[in-house]
Design a protein around this motif. Structure first.
Motif, PDB file in Angstrom:
ATOM      1  N   ASP A 104      -0.576 -23.430 156.817  1.00  0.00           N
ATOM      2  CA  ASP A 104      -0.885 -22.581 157.973  1.00  0.00           C
ATOM      3  C   ASP A 104      -2.267 -21.947 157.883  1.00  0.00           C
ATOM      4  O   ASP A 104      -2.799 -21.472 158.891  1.00  0.00           O
ATOM      5  N   SER A 105      -2.853 -21.926 156.689  1.00  0.00           N
ATOM      6  CA  SER A 105      -4.140 -21.260 156.517  1.00  0.00           C
ATOM      7  C   SER A 105      -5.326 -22.174 156.793  1.00  0.00           C
ATOM      8  O   SER A 105      -6.473 -21.724 156.826  1.00  0.00           O
ATOM      9  N   ARG A 117      -8.059 -26.438 153.223  1.00  0.00           N
ATOM     10  CA  ARG A 117      -8.588 -25.155 153.688  1.00  0.00           C
ATOM     11  C   ARG A 117     -10.021 -25.056 153.200  1.00  0.00           C
ATOM     12  O   ARG A 117     -10.280 -25.069 151.990  1.00  0.00           O
ATOM     13  N   GLY A 138       2.078 -21.940 144.114  1.00  0.00           N
ATOM     14  CA  GLY A 138       1.908 -20.596 144.668  1.00  0.00           C
ATOM     15  C   GLY A 138       1.252 -19.640 143.687  1.00  0.00           C
ATOM     16  O   GLY A 138       0.420 -18.802 144.068  1.00  0.00           O
ATOM     17  N   PRO A 189       7.667 -21.845 150.497  1.00  0.00           N
ATOM     18  CA  PRO A 189       6.859 -20.850 151.234  1.00  0.00           C
ATOM     19  C   PRO A 189       5.374 -20.908 150.910  1.00  0.00           C
ATOM     20  O   PRO A 189       4.537 -20.634 151.777  1.00  0.00           O
ATOM     21  N   ASN A 190       5.034 -21.268 149.687  1.00  0.00           N
ATOM     22  CA  ASN A 190       3.620 -21.270 149.305  1.00  0.00           C
ATOM     23  C   ASN A 190       2.863 -22.434 149.925  1.00  0.00           C
ATOM     24  O   ASN A 190       1.728 -22.275 150.388  1.00  0.00           O
ATOM     25  N   ARG A 229       3.795 -23.932 152.691  1.00  0.00           N
ATOM     26  CA  ARG A 229       3.734 -23.661 154.132  1.00  0.00           C
ATOM     27  C   ARG A 229       2.618 -22.659 154.447  1.00  0.00           C
ATOM     28  O   ARG A 229       1.911 -22.790 155.452  1.00  0.00           O
ATOM     29  N   LYS A 230       2.480 -21.683 153.591  1.00  0.00           N
ATOM     30  CA  LYS A 230       1.414 -20.696 153.792  1.00  0.00           C
ATOM     31  C   LYS A 230       0.044 -21.360 153.702  1.00  0.00           C
ATOM     32  O   LYS A 230      -0.855 -21.081 154.503  1.00  0.00           O
ATOM     33  N   GLU A 247      -6.495 -16.137 145.436  1.00  0.00           N
ATOM     34  CA  GLU A 247      -6.560 -15.071 146.440  1.00  0.00           C
ATOM     35  C   GLU A 247      -7.041 -13.760 145.831  1.00  0.00           C
ATOM     36  O   GLU A 247      -7.738 -12.974 146.493  1.00  0.00           O
ATOM     37  N   ASP A 280       6.613 -25.769 144.199  1.00  0.00           N
ATOM     38  CA  ASP A 280       6.018 -24.833 145.149  1.00  0.00           C
ATOM     39  C   ASP A 280       5.712 -23.493 144.474  1.00  0.00           C
ATOM     40  O   ASP A 280       4.679 -22.871 144.743  1.00  0.00           O
ATOM     41  N   ASP A 340      -2.167 -17.750 144.482  1.00  0.00           N
ATOM     42  CA  ASP A 340      -2.232 -16.288 144.423  1.00  0.00           C
ATOM     43  C   ASP A 340      -3.385 -15.845 143.515  1.00  0.00           C
ATOM     44  O   ASP A 340      -4.083 -14.863 143.811  1.00  0.00           O
ATOM     45  N   ALA A 353      -7.315 -21.254 160.710  1.00  0.00           N
ATOM     46  CA  ALA A 353      -5.897 -21.149 160.374  1.00  0.00           C
ATOM     47  C   ALA A 353      -5.043 -21.782 161.465  1.00  0.00           C
ATOM     48  O   ALA A 353      -5.365 -21.703 162.660  1.00  0.00           O
TER      49      ALA A 353
END
Length: 484
Positions: A62-63, A335, A285, A55-56, A58-59, A292, A281, A289, A342
């Motif tokens: 997508d960003s 990114r 992540g 998930p991380n 993929r996030k 972020e 992952d 985080d 995105a």
């Protein structure tokens, strides 16, 4: 009225100053790299993408911009990392495999060759590196702090899979997750992001995993029930139409890959690979985080890549060190605040060699003149912008290390040359598995001839720059003599 106009003018001036400050602010870089992580999460959702729990990543994809057709310059740890971190391609440095002695490379040991960390430190950045970033070639003096990677100790009773000793093993680790070296590397990267910095920073974090052996906590194995594992498609006679040198690259019939399949361990092995992928992952992540939640989230470029691909039985092969899709295809995500949007997806064929000039341009630093690759900034701004493929991968013979193999991945397909005479061509638009070698098919003669012209400096084997360097030195000596 005058007061109102004065107030408006002051407000506009303040906005302009703020924008100017933002424009002049130097971007930080968060450089993330995983070892041996293949491109399954890019595949058809019915096969692997939906099965890989990441998930991380993929996030992150997508960003910004996700490059779905990115390729390594070398399908082996040391030469790949040496290439993208130095900016010098293997067919110039002569470094194609782990066994070669890098300090003997005339090109890499020139005074003007700078690693990415060296470039940024020279440009006024603080540089931090944790975990597996380089392998065999580094300029340690160019890091403010550098802690290399370590393998986690094998669990008691290893080998757990009972198929082979050494690297080729898998199973639950005996350590708590916080004791694992990739976890500790992430901790160090997070600590940097939690500090206050008065200079821009280049922060690199690399995971050893999913390099073999695959030892991760049981909870990651539990995420992948054996009965739900999707195995790669294999073709029993896949090697029949290959030239001799290509067959040697595959390890051939009876290899460890065949042993895994024939002993009924294939599903278990894939489960372990996926479990280790999800562990990676998780660590990536945690670092993302931390970014972020830091004050640097809006002025930090993030790039994530894998050093090469990974075979799990395809072409009777295990791990990497091949010039087929499984060994050469990588993940690459960018990114860049103020540049990328995105959800960007680029299907242009690009190389990991393109990372060096891209980061240099994004950060406004001047790269050395010698570097290979091209800046991807135009594709970061518009993922569908016109682009000429740069996806070239090099390898050398296992014994005769001066015998170079070169593969070109292109919209037209994949062309590979082994030594001077042996070749492959695959029409990847119709044959994505690269099961049918079309090199002798007259239908593709024009295409093959076009791709042959893209092979870089092949005639000079694994040291194509040697003669160029000699000429360069001769010219330099001539100039000095004239000036004396």
């Amino acid at each position: 009225m005058k007061r109102i106009l004065l107030t408006i003018m002051l407000m506009v001036s303040a906005i302009c100053v703020t924008r100017a400050d933002a424009a002049n602010e130097r971007m930080n870089v968060l450089f993330l790299v995983a070892d041996d992580l293949n491109s399954w999460m890019l595949e058809d959702a019915d096969r692997y993408a939906g099965k890989v729990i990441a998930p991380n990543l993929r996030k992150l994809a997508d960003s910004g911009v996700n490059f779905t057709r990115a390729y390594t310059a070398a399908p082996v740890c040391s030469p790949s990392r040496t290439a993208f971190f130095s900016g010098v391609a293997p067919w110039k440095s002569g470094i194609y495999n782990n066994a070669q002695t890098i300090n003997k490379s005339e090109v890499l040991n020139r005074d003007d060759v700078l690693s990415l960390a060296g470039l940024f430190k020279k440009s006024g950045y603080d540089t931090f590196g944790y975990g597996k970033i380089t392998h065999g070639w580094d300029q340690k003096e160019h890091w403010n702090e550098h802690v290399g990677h370590k393998r986690d100790p094998a669990p008691p009773g290893a080998p757990l899979a009972k198929l082979s000793g050494g690297e080729q093993d898998w199973g639950p680790i005996h350590l708590a997750e916080e004791q694992m070296n990739d976890t500790r590397g992430a901790d160090k990267a997070i600590a940097v992001l939690e500090k206050q910095h008065d200079k821009p920073f280049f922060l690199a974090y690399g995971t050893f995993n999913p390099h073999m052996p695959w030892y991760v906590p049981q909870e990651y194995f539990d995420m992948y029930p054996l009965e739900q594992i999707v195995l790669p498609e294999l073709k029993e006679d896949d090697l029949d139409d290959l030239p001799p040198l290509a067959k040697a690259v595959s390890d051939g019939i009876g290899s460890f890959a065949d042993k895994v399949v024939e002993t009924g361990k294939h599903r278990e092995a894939v489960q372990a690979y996926l479990a280790t992928t999800t562990y990676v992952d998780t660590q990536i992540g945690r670092v993302l985080d931390a970014l972020e939640h830091s004050p640097y989230k809006d002025n930090t470029i993030v790039v994530f890549l894998t050093d090469h691909g990974f075979h799990l039985g395809e072409k009777h092969h295990w791990q990497k060190t091949t010039l087929w899709e499984e060994g050469t295809h990588t993940l690459l995500m960018f990114r860049a605040p103020g540049v990328t949007k995105a959800g960007g997806v680029s299907e242009r064929f690009v190389s990991l060699m393109d990372i060096y000039p891209t980061l240099a341009e994004l950060c406004g630093v001047t790269p050395p003149a010698y570097i290979d690759g091209r800046s991807l900034v135009s594709l970061l701004e518009d993922p569908q912008a016109p682009w000429e493929s740069t996806a070239i991968t090099g390898l050398c013979d296992k014994v005769k290390t001066d015998l170079a193999y070169i593969s070109i991945r292109h919209e037209l397909g994949r062309y590979t040359r082994y030594g001077a005479d042996e070749e492959e061509f695959y029409d990847t638009t119709k044959d994505p598995h690269e099961w049918t070698n079309e090199i002798d098919n007259p239908k593709y003669a024009t295409t093959v001839n076009n791709l042959r012209t893209l092979v870089p400096g092949f005639e000079n084997a694994a040291h194509p720059l040697s003669s160029a360097l000699t000429r360069e030195r001769r010219e330099t000596k001539k100039v000095k003599k004239k000036g004396e």
